[in-house]
Design an enzyme around this catalytic site. Structure first.
Site, PDB file in Angstrom:
ATOM      1  N   LYS A   1       0.865  -1.189   0.000  1.00  0.00           N
ATOM      2  CA  LYS A   1       0.000   0.000   0.000  1.00  0.00           C
ATOM      3  C   LYS A   1       0.898   1.234   0.000  1.00  0.00           C
ATOM      4  O   LYS A   1       1.976   1.234   0.612  1.00  0.00           O
ATOM      5  CB  LYS A   1      -0.858   0.015   1.280  1.00  0.00           C
TER       6      LYS A   1
ATOM      7  N   GLY B   1     -25.536   1.929   3.704  1.00  0.00           N
ATOM      8  CA  GLY B   1     -24.659   2.590   2.733  1.00  0.00           C
ATOM      9  C   GLY B   1     -25.018   2.177   1.327  1.00  0.00           C
ATOM     10  O   GLY B   1     -24.742   1.062   0.896  1.00  0.00           O
ATOM     11  N   VAL B   2     -25.699   3.090   0.615  1.00  0.00           N
ATOM     12  CA  VAL B   2     -26.083   2.778  -0.771  1.00  0.00           C
ATOM     13  C   VAL B   2     -25.356   3.730  -1.725  1.00  0.00           C
ATOM     14  O   VAL B   2     -25.961   4.452  -2.498  1.00  0.00           O
ATOM     15  CB  VAL B   2     -27.621   2.775  -0.975  1.00  0.00           C
ATOM     16  N   GLY B   3     -24.030   3.692  -1.612  1.00  0.00           N
ATOM     17  CA  GLY B   3     -23.169   4.461  -2.521  1.00  0.00           C
ATOM     18  C   GLY B   3     -22.880   3.608  -3.747  1.00  0.00           C
ATOM     19  O   GLY B   3     -23.749   2.867  -4.223  1.00  0.00           O
TER      20      GLY B   3
ATOM     21  N   VAL C   1     -21.038   0.825  -4.364  1.00  0.00           N
ATOM     22  CA  VAL C   1     -21.212  -0.626  -4.247  1.00  0.00           C
ATOM     23  C   VAL C   1     -22.618  -0.965  -3.768  1.00  0.00           C
ATOM     24  O   VAL C   1     -23.296  -1.833  -4.328  1.00  0.00           O
ATOM     25  CB  VAL C   1     -20.174  -1.231  -3.277  1.00  0.00           C
ATOM     26  N   GLY C   2     -23.072  -0.276  -2.712  1.00  0.00           N
ATOM     27  CA  GLY C   2     -24.379  -0.588  -2.118  1.00  0.00           C
ATOM     28  C   GLY C   2     -25.515  -0.483  -3.124  1.00  0.00           C
ATOM     29  O   GLY C   2     -26.418  -1.333  -3.150  1.00  0.00           O
TER      30      GLY C   2
HETATM   31  P1  NAD Z   1     -19.173   5.181  -1.560  1.00  0.00           P
HETATM   32  O1  NAD Z   1     -18.485   6.342  -0.938  1.00  0.00           O
HETATM   33  O2  NAD Z   1     -19.603   5.265  -2.973  1.00  0.00           O
HETATM   34  O3  NAD Z   1     -20.468   4.788  -0.709  1.00  0.00           O
HETATM   35  C1  NAD Z   1     -20.500   4.806   0.680  1.00  0.00           C
HETATM   36  C2  NAD Z   1     -21.911   5.190   1.095  1.00  0.00           C
HETATM   37  O4  NAD Z   1     -21.977   5.134   2.507  1.00  0.00           O
HETATM   38  C3  NAD Z   1     -22.308   6.591   0.676  1.00  0.00           C
HETATM   39  O5  NAD Z   1     -23.606   6.571   0.096  1.00  0.00           O
HETATM   40  C4  NAD Z   1     -22.290   7.382   1.971  1.00  0.00           C
HETATM   41  O6  NAD Z   1     -23.252   8.432   2.000  1.00  0.00           O
HETATM   42  C5  NAD Z   1     -22.609   6.318   2.977  1.00  0.00           C
HETATM   43  N1  NAD Z   1     -22.089   6.576   4.310  1.00  0.00           N
HETATM   44  C6  NAD Z   1     -20.894   7.112   4.658  1.00  0.00           C
HETATM   45  N2  NAD Z   1     -20.787   7.194   5.985  1.00  0.00           N
HETATM   46  C7  NAD Z   1     -21.934   6.683   6.489  1.00  0.00           C
HETATM   47  C8  NAD Z   1     -22.391   6.474   7.798  1.00  0.00           C
HETATM   48  N3  NAD Z   1     -21.669   6.823   8.868  1.00  0.00           N
HETATM   49  N4  NAD Z   1     -23.600   5.914   7.954  1.00  0.00           N
HETATM   50  C9  NAD Z   1     -24.343   5.569   6.876  1.00  0.00           C
HETATM   51  N5  NAD Z   1     -23.963   5.748   5.610  1.00  0.00           N
HETATM   52  C10 NAD Z   1     -22.761   6.287   5.425  1.00  0.00           C
HETATM   53  O7  NAD Z   1     -18.181   3.944  -1.310  1.00  0.00           O
HETATM   54  P2  NAD Z   1     -18.210   2.536  -2.043  1.00  0.00           P
HETATM   55  O8  NAD Z   1     -17.224   2.550  -3.145  1.00  0.00           O
HETATM   56  O9  NAD Z   1     -19.612   2.153  -2.308  1.00  0.00           O
HETATM   57  O10 NAD Z   1     -17.603   1.600  -0.909  1.00  0.00           O
HETATM   58  C11 NAD Z   1     -18.380   1.212   0.193  1.00  0.00           C
HETATM   59  C12 NAD Z   1     -17.527   0.390   1.141  1.00  0.00           C
HETATM   60  O11 NAD Z   1     -17.012  -0.754   0.460  1.00  0.00           O
HETATM   61  C13 NAD Z   1     -16.303   1.124   1.700  1.00  0.00           C
HETATM   62  O12 NAD Z   1     -16.051   0.651   3.002  1.00  0.00           O
HETATM   63  C14 NAD Z   1     -15.180   0.656   0.788  1.00  0.00           C
HETATM   64  O13 NAD Z   1     -13.916   0.719   1.422  1.00  0.00           O
HETATM   65  C15 NAD Z   1     -15.595  -0.776   0.547  1.00  0.00           C
HETATM   66  N6  NAD Z   1     -15.058  -1.347  -0.699  1.00  0.00           N
HETATM   67  C16 NAD Z   1     -15.364  -0.754  -1.882  1.00  0.00           C
HETATM   68  C17 NAD Z   1     -14.858  -1.310  -3.053  1.00  0.00           C
HETATM   69  C18 NAD Z   1     -15.195  -0.706  -4.396  1.00  0.00           C
HETATM   70  O14 NAD Z   1     -14.994  -1.374  -5.431  1.00  0.00           O
HETATM   71  N7  NAD Z   1     -15.721   0.500  -4.467  1.00  0.00           N
HETATM   72  C19 NAD Z   1     -14.044  -2.456  -3.012  1.00  0.00           C
HETATM   73  C20 NAD Z   1     -13.780  -3.045  -1.772  1.00  0.00           C
HETATM   74  C21 NAD Z   1     -14.288  -2.471  -0.616  1.00  0.00           C
END
Ligand code: NAD
Length: 351
Positions: free
Chosen positions: A79, A179-181, A183-184
């Site tokens: 990393k 969390g519906v960002g 990935v969600g």
């Molecule tokens: P993202 O930022 O697109 O989505 C995260 C969502 O969580 C957002 O909608 C945000 O508003 C919400 N959020 C943040 N803090 C919050 C809280 N305290 N309570 C409730 N909701 C909250 O991120 P992502 O890319 O969707 O990733 C989500 C998780 O998955 C992260 O932990 C990330 O490290 C992990 N992850 C992502 C990937 C990837 O391919 N993107 C791969 C491996 C792991």
């Protein structure tokens, strides 16, 4: 997350990065190269001091070794952690200088995006080294946004965990998603298509509203999501969501989500086991993203990515069987399997 006390800690190599003119200040941590080059993204963040940046790099590099080994990728773990300059800075110059530092390692470390970095940063890195992924995707080739692949891996992990616990699929099950960002939201699409009912929570109300409108999901406050009546709980926001309080509130029988470092401490794995709940270790379920990144680096196709991501489900099944047999938390068994896969004699075996 704290570093797991039970984990072995092979020698760690650090490369200090400092170039005042470019604003570059950070470290590359190489945890393991037993399976291949140390692969792991570049985090660009504000740290109080050098030791805080170093501690983050160490913990994240170790995590990448376990994730890459478990996904059976030909990569070790590493990393880069770069400290965000306090004042104004030239972002392109900073990431170009980082690219030169990566190039000096001659392929021992492969970088990509992580928190705080973007495709355009990786394009700046790529002007000085080929040991970088997370660049703009070419048609039919792996690359681009990893989130849909991460969501597919989590979905498959969940599907097999449901088979293990309930003896059936996800149709008719209720899944609560925190969390519906990126990935969600993709995960919700797959779950809705599979016939699951959705309950969602997010600090961003507009994101919840989109899922409610698209899939008829119920919305609950963030503080209530872990305790709602559901069959599966999917943490897809930030880490550390599983602590003693959330575990005792859980009504779901399965926890399986994308968030990294879901266990707030190692003890929580034991609490989940005591309650008889099935926990799918985060780094086993969420490997789709790194599978996509590694395929980009290896110039593989999206079909190859799909094949590798679809292996996550059977892997979860085998892991849960082994954990049940040994009466151990799945996270402990996952670490044991990953450590086995990091041994040089295992790496030499044909796939
Ligand atoms: P993202 O930022 O697109 O989505 C995260 C969502 O969580 C957002 O909608 C945000 O508003 C919400 N959020 C943040 N803090 C919050 C809280 N305290 N309570 C409730 N909701 C909250 O991120 P992502 O890319 O969707 O990733 C989500 C998780 O998955 C992260 O932990 C990330 O490290 C992990 N992850 C992502 C990937 C990837 O391919 N993107 C791969 C491996 C792991």
């Amino acid at each position: 997350m704290v570093a797991r006390a039970s984990r072995m800690t092979p020698p760690m190599e650090y490369v200090r990065l400092y170039e005042e003119a470019a604003g570059l200040d950070g470290v590359i941590a190489i945890h393991s190269t037993a399976r291949g080059p140390a692969a792991g993204g570049c985090r660009f963040w504000t740290y109080a001091d050098e030791s805080a940046a170093m501690a983050d790099a160490v913990r994240l590099a170790e995590g990448m070794s376990y994730k890459n080994a478990m996904a059976e990728l030909p990569f070790g773990g590493g990393k880069a952690v770069l400290r965000r300059p306090a004042g104004a800075f030239d972002r392109t110059a900073l990431f170009e200088a980082f690219g030169e530092a990566v190039e000096r390692l001659e392929g021992r470390y492969v970088t990509a995006e992580d928190v705080g970095t973007s495709v355009s940063d990786m394009e700046a890195v790529a002007r000085h080294t080929n040991h970088v992924a997370g660049r703009t995707a070419l048609p039919g080739r792996a690359g681009g946004d990893p989130s849909p692949w991460t969501a597919l891996g989590v979905f498959e992990a969940m599907r097999f965990a449901a088979g293990f616990r309930f003896g059936g699929g996800l149709s008719g099950m209720t899944v609560s998603v925190l969390g519906v960002g990126n990935v969600g939201a993709h995960l919700c699409d797959l779950l809705a298509e599979a016939g699951a009912r959705l309950v969602v929570a997010d600090i961003d109300p507009a994101r919840c509203a989109r899922i409610a409108e698209k899939h008829g999901a119920s919305i609950v406050p963030v503080s209530e999501i872990s305790g709602v009546a559901a069959d599966v709980f999917a943490p897809c926001a930030l880490g550390g969501v599983l602590d003693a309080a959330t575990v005792s509130a859980l009504q779901a029988q399965i926890v399986c989500g994308a968030a990294n470092n879901q266990l707030s401490s190692e003890d929580v794995a034991g609490l989940l086991l005591e309650r008889g709940l099935v926990y799918v270790p985060d780094y086993v379920a969420n490997a789709g993203g790194i599978i996509n990144v590694s395929a980009e680096y290896l110039h593989e196709s999206t079909d190859e990515v799909r094949q590798r991501v679809l292996q996550i489900g059977p892997r979860v099944s085998a892991l849960l069987d082994e954990a049940a047999q040994d009466a151990l938390p799945p996270s402990t068994v996952a670490d044991r399997i990953a450590e086995r896969l990091m041994q040089p004699e295992r790496v030499a075996e044909p796939a």
